[in-house]
Design an enzyme around this catalytic site. Structure first.
Site, mmCIF file in Angstrom:
data_model
loop_
_atom_site.group_PDB
_atom_site.id
_atom_site.type_symbol
_atom_site.label_atom_id
_atom_site.label_comp_id
_atom_site.label_asym_id
_atom_site.label_seq_id
_atom_site.Cartn_x
_atom_site.Cartn_y
_atom_site.Cartn_z
ATOM 1 N N ARG A 1 -0.030 8.458 -10.517
ATOM 2 C CA ARG A 1 -0.264 7.860 -9.580
ATOM 3 C C ARG A 1 0.559 6.984 -10.151
ATOM 4 N NH1 ARG A 1 -3.440 7.309 -5.671
ATOM 5 N NH2 ARG A 1 -4.651 4.859 -6.419
ATOM 6 N N ASP B 1 0.368 -1.516 0.057
ATOM 7 C CA ASP B 1 0.509 -0.080 0.330
ATOM 8 C C ASP B 1 0.630 1.200 0.194
ATOM 9 O OD1 ASP B 1 -2.045 1.081 -0.110
ATOM 10 O OD2 ASP B 1 -2.379 1.195 2.569
ATOM 11 N N GLU C 1 -11.762 -4.995 -4.991
ATOM 12 C CA GLU C 1 -11.890 -3.696 -5.758
ATOM 13 C C GLU C 1 -11.357 -2.332 -6.315
ATOM 14 O OE1 GLU C 1 -12.267 -5.740 -2.412
ATOM 15 O OE2 GLU C 1 -13.741 -5.847 -2.550
ATOM 16 N N ARG D 1 1.545 -4.799 6.383
ATOM 17 C CA ARG D 1 0.771 -4.356 5.328
ATOM 18 C C ARG D 1 2.204 -2.879 5.455
ATOM 19 N NH1 ARG D 1 -5.211 -2.752 4.451
ATOM 20 N NH2 ARG D 1 -4.307 -0.444 2.663
ATOM 21 N N LEU E 1 11.326 -20.634 -4.154
ATOM 22 C CA LEU E 1 9.660 -20.057 -3.065
ATOM 23 C C LEU E 1 8.197 -19.895 -4.398
ATOM 24 C CD1 LEU E 1 8.844 -17.295 -1.595
ATOM 25 C CD2 LEU E 1 9.280 -15.758 -3.537
ATOM 26 N N ASN F 1 1.508 3.439 -3.002
ATOM 27 C CA ASN F 1 1.739 3.635 -3.821
ATOM 28 C C ASN F 1 1.290 5.219 -4.708
ATOM 29 O OD1 ASN F 1 3.177 1.083 -4.510
ATOM 30 N ND2 ASN F 1 1.404 0.538 -6.067
ATOM 31 N N GLY F 2 0.079 5.359 -4.614
ATOM 32 C CA GLY F 2 -0.521 6.711 -5.046
ATOM 33 C C GLY F 2 0.518 7.740 -3.927
ATOM 34 N N HIS G 1 3.216 3.524 -9.072
ATOM 35 C CA HIS G 1 2.790 1.817 -9.436
ATOM 36 C C HIS G 1 4.096 1.625 -10.133
ATOM 37 C CE1 HIS G 1 -1.271 1.482 -7.763
ATOM 38 N NE2 HIS G 1 -1.516 2.232 -8.542
ATOM 39 N N ARG H 1 -11.193 2.210 -9.788
ATOM 40 C CA ARG H 1 -10.593 2.978 -9.454
ATOM 41 C C ARG H 1 -10.877 3.027 -10.597
ATOM 42 N NH1 ARG H 1 -4.773 2.012 -6.108
ATOM 43 N NH2 ARG H 1 -5.829 1.420 -4.556
ATOM 44 N N SER I 1 -6.869 -5.650 -5.681
ATOM 45 C CA SER I 1 -8.214 -6.297 -5.191
ATOM 46 C C SER I 1 -9.579 -5.985 -6.118
ATOM 47 C CB SER I 1 -8.541 -5.716 -3.833
ATOM 48 O OG SER I 1 -8.698 -4.411 -4.321
HETATM 49 C C1 FPP Z 1 -1.527 0.397 -3.451
HETATM 50 O O1 FPP Z 1 -1.008 1.619 -3.481
HETATM 51 C C2 FPP Z 1 -1.240 -0.985 -4.503
HETATM 52 C C3 FPP Z 1 -2.471 -1.155 -5.324
HETATM 53 C C4 FPP Z 1 -3.517 -1.082 -5.534
HETATM 54 C C5 FPP Z 1 -1.194 -2.136 -7.113
HETATM 55 C C6 FPP Z 1 -0.197 -2.438 -6.103
HETATM 56 C C7 FPP Z 1 0.301 -2.452 -7.331
HETATM 57 C C8 FPP Z 1 2.468 -2.924 -7.556
HETATM 58 C C9 FPP Z 1 2.423 -2.152 -6.656
HETATM 59 C C10 FPP Z 1 2.522 -2.927 -9.314
HETATM 60 C C11 FPP Z 1 2.226 -4.119 -10.089
HETATM 61 C C12 FPP Z 1 2.082 -5.663 -9.308
HETATM 62 C C13 FPP Z 1 2.866 -6.553 -9.882
HETATM 63 C C14 FPP Z 1 2.484 -7.927 -8.671
HETATM 64 C C15 FPP Z 1 3.740 -6.091 -10.819
HETATM 65 P P1 FPP Z 1 -2.148 2.973 -3.303
HETATM 66 O O2 FPP Z 1 -3.064 3.119 -5.454
HETATM 67 O O3 FPP Z 1 -3.855 2.331 -2.688
HETATM 68 O O4 FPP Z 1 -2.015 3.975 -2.997
HETATM 69 P P2 FPP Z 1 -2.881 5.109 -1.973
HETATM 70 O O5 FPP Z 1 -3.343 4.192 -0.515
HETATM 71 O O6 FPP Z 1 -0.870 5.713 -1.642
HETATM 72 O O7 FPP Z 1 -3.595 5.682 -2.680
#
Ligand code: FPP
Length: 248
Positions: free
Chosen positions: A35, A22, A69, A190, A133, A24-25, A39, A73, A67
């Site tokens: 955003r 969690d 959910e 997390r 793994l 990335n954004g 990712h 987006r 997810s």
């Molecule tokens: C949460 O950050 C992250 C995600 C919804 C997606 C996770 C995806 C990746 C790390 C990239 C692709 C994955 C693979 C396995 C290649 P958020 O966007 O909810 O962040 P925020 O809560 O700060 O907005």
């Protein structure tokens, strides 16, 4: 050669680690970036954590990549995430094989765009014989959905007379989950400081230790992962029982 746990101050290596990636954004927003850049950077963290988990001899690593959910987006974000996933799956085959990583998934894979699903199947097949793994990507995954699908299958078996309702127990349910055959996570991590489970592995994490890291996922690399594992090593797991105390 396998890295010895002791060399990182690790007391115990969990068999199964699950991660809610969690932040990335927020990582992108802090840098006035789109955003999507968060990712993109997050994929580097996926690589670092997969490599470290393999090196340490962790048997299973489950990553919450998308997810059920998340489909809510904006279209441009879900489409880009799917594109990034497809590219990751295509480019990573060599690295996964070099590190003996076997790829699996949980979730409703039929929800993925056909091209991404084909790429996933290809990478899964190409890594199927690896013995290191097991990397499990949760894709279009929701725990309530998973439990509901399991209940539906069990009900259908009962109606067909293949099982007696009174014989349904926890093992029956576990066998019908997407994670059938995979041991429950010992450790749930997390990132980004949020204290939520977000519909992830609700059945399987009953006794998992929960470590919340303040680090946003794109900055969560080897050192932060090792910190979480050290924190796990300091926990005393009791599984609902009492801790056995040394005799006086
Ligand atoms: C949460 O950050 C992250 C995600 C919804 C997606 C996770 C995806 C990746 C790390 C990239 C692709 C994955 C693979 C396995 C290649 P958020 O966007 O909810 O962040 P925020 O809560 O700060 O907005």
């Amino acid at each position: 050669m396998k890295t010895q746990p002791a060399s990182h101050g690790l007391k115990e290596i969990p068999r199964h680690v699950a991660v809610i990636m969690d932040g990335n954004g927020r990582w992108a927003r802090q840098r006035m970036l789109n955003r999507i850049e968060g990712h993109r950077r997050g994929i580097e963290s996926v690589r670092a954590v997969v490599r470290t988990a393999g090196e340490l001899g962790i048997a299973y690593l489950t990553l919450y990549a998308f997810s059920k959910e998340n489909w809510k987006r904006p279209k441009v974000e879900t489409a880009t995430l799917m594109h990034l996933l497809g590219t990751f799956l295509r480019r990573e085959i060599g690295e996964l094989n070099r590190n003996k990583v076997r790829l699996k998934a949980i979730g409703v894979l039929e929800d993925l765009p056909p091209k991404v699903l084909r790429q996933f199947r290809a990478t899964e097949a190409a890594t199927a014989k690896n013995t290191g793994l097991t990397l499990i990507l949760a894709l279009s995954y929701g725990a309530r959905d998973e439990i509901t699908r399991a209940a539906r299958e069990i009900a259908a078996e009962a109606v067909a007379g293949r099982i007696a309702p009174a014989s349904v127990d926890e093992k029956t349910v576990a066998r019908h989950l997407d994670t059938a055959g995979v041991p429950d996570p010992d450790l749930l991590i997390r990132t980004s400081g949020e204290l939520r489970v977000s519909n992830f592995l609700l059945w399987q994490i009953s006794y998992a230790e929960f470590v919340v890291s303040p680090t946003l996922w794109p900055d969560f690399r080897r050192e932060q992962f090792l910190d979480a594992l050290r924190e796990f090593g300091r926990r005393h797991r009791r599984f609902g029982g009492v801790e056995s105390l040394p005799r006086a």
